[in-house]
Design a protein around this motif. Structure first.
Motif, short mmCIF file in Angstrom:
data_model
loop_
_atom_site.label_atom_id
_atom_site.label_comp_id
_atom_site.label_asym_id
_atom_site.label_seq_id
_atom_site.Cartn_x
_atom_site.Cartn_y
_atom_site.Cartn_z
N SER A 75 75.24 40.54 39.31
CA SER A 75 74.47 41.71 39.64
C SER A 75 75.43 42.60 40.16
O SER A 75 76.18 42.61 40.68
CB SER A 75 73.65 41.02 40.93
N ASP A 76 74.87 43.87 39.48
CA ASP A 76 75.46 45.16 39.70
C ASP A 76 74.53 46.14 39.93
O ASP A 76 73.78 46.40 39.32
CB ASP A 76 76.27 45.60 38.31
N SER A 77 74.41 46.77 41.24
CA SER A 77 73.37 47.67 41.76
C SER A 77 73.62 49.00 41.49
O SER A 77 72.77 49.79 41.93
CB SER A 77 72.85 47.36 43.23
N ASP A 78 74.59 49.38 40.75
CA ASP A 78 74.98 50.66 40.46
C ASP A 78 73.63 51.53 39.93
O ASP A 78 73.00 51.17 38.87
CB ASP A 78 76.03 50.63 39.30
N LYS A 79 73.42 52.32 40.79
CA LYS A 79 72.04 53.22 40.21
C LYS A 79 72.23 53.69 38.95
O LYS A 79 71.25 54.02 38.48
CB LYS A 79 71.97 54.35 41.47
N GLU A 80 73.21 54.03 38.44
CA GLU A 80 73.41 54.53 37.15
C GLU A 80 73.09 53.59 35.92
O GLU A 80 72.73 54.12 34.81
CB GLU A 80 74.77 55.08 36.67
N ARG A 81 72.85 52.34 36.43
CA ARG A 81 72.71 51.35 35.42
C ARG A 81 70.98 51.25 35.02
O ARG A 81 70.55 50.91 34.05
CB ARG A 81 72.66 49.91 36.07
N VAL A 82 70.23 52.26 35.58
CA VAL A 82 68.99 52.27 35.28
C VAL A 82 68.69 53.15 34.06
O VAL A 82 67.82 52.85 33.24
CB VAL A 82 68.13 53.13 36.54
N ASN A 83 69.78 53.84 33.70
CA ASN A 83 69.77 54.64 32.51
C ASN A 83 70.39 53.97 31.15
O ASN A 83 70.15 54.36 30.09
CB ASN A 83 70.48 56.02 32.71
N MET A 84 70.88 52.57 31.37
CA MET A 84 71.24 51.83 30.19
C MET A 84 70.55 51.48 29.74
O MET A 84 69.43 50.83 30.12
CB MET A 84 72.51 51.02 30.95
N PRO A 85 70.58 51.16 28.30
CA PRO A 85 69.54 50.71 27.29
C PRO A 85 68.95 49.32 27.52
O PRO A 85 68.36 48.77 27.20
CB PRO A 85 70.09 51.28 25.85
N SER A 86 70.12 48.31 27.78
CA SER A 86 70.19 46.93 27.53
C SER A 86 70.73 46.19 28.92
O SER A 86 71.86 45.45 28.41
CB SER A 86 70.50 46.51 26.14
N VAL A 87 70.18 46.15 30.12
CA VAL A 87 71.02 45.88 31.10
C VAL A 87 70.23 44.22 31.20
O VAL A 87 69.02 44.14 30.98
CB VAL A 87 70.77 46.55 32.72
N ALA A 88 70.92 43.28 31.33
CA ALA A 88 70.59 41.86 31.70
C ALA A 88 69.76 41.91 32.93
O ALA A 88 70.21 42.09 33.89
CB ALA A 88 71.61 40.99 31.41
N THR A 89 68.52 41.40 32.74
CA THR A 89 67.54 41.23 33.93
C THR A 89 67.23 39.75 34.20
O THR A 89 66.41 39.51 34.95
CB THR A 89 66.53 42.28 34.24
#
Length: 776
Positions: free
Chosen positions: A499-513
């Protein structure tokens, strides 16, 4: 099934060989047998052995070789060659000549190059077929054996009760009985008749009940719930399937880390259950006693804690064992007898695997079990059987290919092979790495059917899995408007992402959730995928939503508004073929949910076997019942049930009773029904679950065919821990319920347990016996 402990005291020959080796060992050589070395430490960048590193790490011997093929990214032949070279070094260039135990990961298939990627385990659990899973792990066994592997770090027996947890996908679901049954199928296929690959039960124990749905977080459950829910599958797999290894969990339970819990790893596991296999550490969990839990001041103290608690081998490499344990013995901090007990178990495993006789494999033949037609057929069949039809309003499905002019295929899960893989599949495990993958996506399979039936396939991605962009919505909607039917492929990407809570990840196209380390607070479909589905719905074109994800999502709007919903989970390398075969009616879906699907994250926990006050109390704005219940799944045919009958309305506390029901296929095509038997105590002396699964049987019936399904239930299956914490069958009234799901009970029958009796250690039954016969 095998019974009893995994190896008992072993035969006399094995014990003699172990004793002779132990007598010859120096303290350093003993400690070395409890350690491990990973591929990265001993391989050069080109995959060859680093001779200096080998001498450094293996000169005193070693317990395990960690993931040479998988972590080393070696094709099968090279994995076998490196394993042979290391085993030859250990045999010929160390004083005692004791080979190592090579281990790999294989949750949904061998996690290395060219390994067959089967459906993720939550999908396999949807088949409700331990026999099918046994076939799958039998194939995995042949691939692992070919590269020289002797030990595998699977299966996962955690109970999935909090869907925020990323590793829900690795489990067999929310119910201890189903988890235990599937786990036994897994172990039986992997271990074969006892001469196969050692299966490792993990994570011992309660890993699926962490606070906040977080991976590795603290678990605070009562000892009764711990035993009856979280320990039950482990006990069943050890006692009935003969599992040979156990892996500790990362977390603490009520403040005691599992890696240092002697009560759990020794008193219960070895003392009560008679387990005599090896306990291996989850990767880095011994060191985490220092760095994460803070209960050890340094590596040596962590190592002493772990080995005294009962962990035999430290993985993935030697950090806190090795010289730390040798020094602890020399300085009187650790008894040499404790060290010897662990070494004896590791040596016994090596003898039983035949490593002291022949530790090499035929590298020229190592690739033979990989990429076979048989493996491809099996993973395709497994994908088909895992498909679970949640909704099919107005019989929108199956699609009539010959009567269709065009199909719109939309969504980020339609044409990305990695999006079909579970977190421990090699192509998905590390999302940053590019892996060559031979797989069939849904788009591939649908285009093949378009060519066959003569319809057009209109493809638009629409959006990414997690990114915020909606620029593709218009093109997706245009494709839907132009088609006879629209298929939306949505869900969550799976990987090991820590888990990486970096707020910039919200803009990444394919984050593993979904997957290990991918824990969430929202169970909605991630990104803007919900908006894409709503836009497609607005077009008025008949819409089917296919959810390809490792976790249950809160899809209440979709369930209410979209006419057809198919749960595909993460169906593996031939997942697209499995999905398409169901959509076009080539395969009649027979999957059933191994977890309850909530309406909202705020409902959790929502498992079917909650206690009455939890299950029945309502919220202000929503009900307590899940959106789709445990055991739910639709078919393209109709099944009718007769009345449930019992062989007796009285059951002695050490006796058995048979519950029988007739099931008929009243539709016009063949299909598979999962007959589910639940039990309920009507007025127990403590709060008990509203009902508990005590038996199930997957039945295949042709149109018009009927079958009589009989469950022989042992009274000890009704046992629970009384107020003195003794496992006992309690006198009183009970009820059996049979049905299509936990919420769709079609018939019930009452009976009386005639007395109260404690269950002896050797007198417990874990599973109902089932028989299927032609209906008279």
């Amino acid at each position: 099934m095998q019974t009893g402990s995994t190896s008992g005291d072993g035969d006399a020959s094995t014990e003699r060989r172990v004793a002779e080796l132990l007598d010859r060992m120096t303290l350093e050589e003993k400690a070395a047998q409890l350690g491990s070395v990973n591929a990265e430490a001993i391989l050069n960048d080109d995959g060859t052995l680093d001779r200096n590193a080998v001498e450094k790490h293996l000169s005193e011997g070693i317990g395990h070789l960690t993931r040479l093929g998988g972590e080393g990214s070696l094709p099968p032949a090279e994995a076998a060659e490196r394993t042979n070279e290391l085993q030859t070094y250990l045999r010929e260039e160390t004083r005692l000549g004791i080979p190592a135990i090579p281990h790999e990961e294989c949750l949904s298939g061998y996690m290395g190059p060219e390994g067959t990627a089967f459906p993720q385990m939550l999908g396999m659990a949807s088949t409700w077929s331990p026999d099918l899973l046994k076939e799958v792990t039998g194939t995995i066994r042949t691939q692992l054996e070919a590269i020289g592997t002797k030990h595998a770090l699977s299966p996962v027996l955690d109970i999935a009760r909090d869907h925020r947890w990323g590793r829900v996908e690795e489990t067999f679901g929310e119910d201890p009985y189903l988890v235990a049954a599937m786990a036994c199928g897994y172990v039986n296929g992997l271990q074969g008749d006892g001469d196969g690959i050692t299966a490792t039960l993990k994570h011992f124990a309660g890993h699926g009940a962490g606070e906040g749905g977080k991976n590795r977080s603290s678990v605070n459950v009562g000892r009764r719930e711990l035993r009856e829910t979280h320990l039950f599958p482990f006990e069943a797999a050890i006692r009935t399937a003969g599992a040979k290894s156990v892996m500790n969990a990362y977390h603490d339970i009520d403040g005691v880390p599992c890696a240092s819990d002697e009560w759990l790893l020794t008193d219960v596991l070895r003392g009560e259950w008679g387990f005599d296999g090896t306990v291996v550490s989850d990767y880095y969990s011994v060191e985490f006693l220092r760095s994460e839990h803070g209960v050890a001041a340094d590596e040596r103290e962590a190592g002493v804690m772990a080995v005294e608690a009962g962990i035999d081998v430290e993985l993935p490499y030697t950090d806190c064992y090795g010289e730390h344990l040798a020094e602890a013995v020399e300085e009187g901090e650790l008894s040499e007898a404790t060290l010897d007990a662990a070494v004896r178990r590791v040596l016994r495993a090596k003898v039983e695997h035949g490593l002291l006789d022949d530790s090499t494999v035929d590298a020229d033949a190592a690739a033979d079990p990989f990429g076979t037609d048989e493996a491809e057929e099996l993973t395709t069949r497994a994908a088909r059987e895992s498909m679970t039809l949640l909704k099919n309003e107005d019989d929108l499905l199956p699609i009539a290919g010959g009567e269709t002019d065009s199909v719109a295929v939309v969504g980020p899960k339609a044409d990305d092979a990695q999006e079909l893989m579970g977190d421990y599949a090699y192509p998905a495990h590390y999302p940053e790495e590019e892996v060559e993958l031979d797989a069939t996506t849904p788009l591939d399979a649908l285009r093949a059917r378009g060519d066959e039936h003569g319809f057009d396939v209109l493809h638009e991605q629409g959006c990414t899995t997690t990114g915020p962009e909606t620029d593709g919505f218009d093109a997706a909607a245009d494709a839907a408007e132009s088609a006879d039917v629209a298929l939306a492929f949505v869900g969550a990407r799976s990987a090991v992402d820590f888990s990486d809570s970096d707020k910039e990840r919200v803009n990444m196209p394919s984050v593993a959730t979904s997957g290990e380390g991918c824990d969430v607070v929202d169970l909605g479909i991630p990104g803007v995928q919900q908006g894409l589905v709503e836009r497609l719905h607005e077009t008025g074109t008949p819409l089917v939503v296919v959810v390809a994800s490792g976790k249950p999502h809160a899809i209440e709007w979709i369930a209410e508004e979209v006419p057809a919903v198919l749960q595909a989970w993460l169906p593996g390398e031939r997942g697209g073929e499995g999905i398409a075969s169901v959509l076009f009616g080539e395969h009649n879906p027979g999957g059933r949910l191994p977890v309850s699907i909530p309406r909202t994250v705020g409902q959790l926990p929502v498992h079917y076997s909650r206690k009455p006050n939890t299950a029945n109390e309502e919220y202000v704005y929503t009900e307590s019942a899940p959106l789709y219940p445990f055991g739910h799944g639709l078919s393209y045919t109709e099944f009718e049930y007769g009345d449930l009958s019992l062989s007796s309305d009285e059951l002695a506390p050490a006796g058995t009773v048979t519950a029988e029901v007739t099931v008929a296929n009243a539709g016009d095509r063949s299909g598979r029904e999962v007959v589910q038997l639940y039990a309920r105590a009507e007025n127990p002396d403590q709060a008990r679950p509203v009902q508990e699964l005590v038996g199930f049987e997957r039945v295949s019936l042709d149109s018009g065919e009927s079958a009589r399904v009989a469950f022989e239930v042992d009274a000890t299956q009704l046992a629970y821990h009384d107020r003195d914490f003794d496992l006992a069958v309690e006198e009183g009234p009970y009820e059996f319920r049979v049905g299509r799901s936990a919420a769709d009970v079609v018939s019930a029958a009452s009976f009386e347990v005639t007395g109260t009796k404690e269950v002896p250690q050797n007198g417990r039954a874990y599973f109902a016996g089932t028989t299927v016969s032609d209906a008279e």
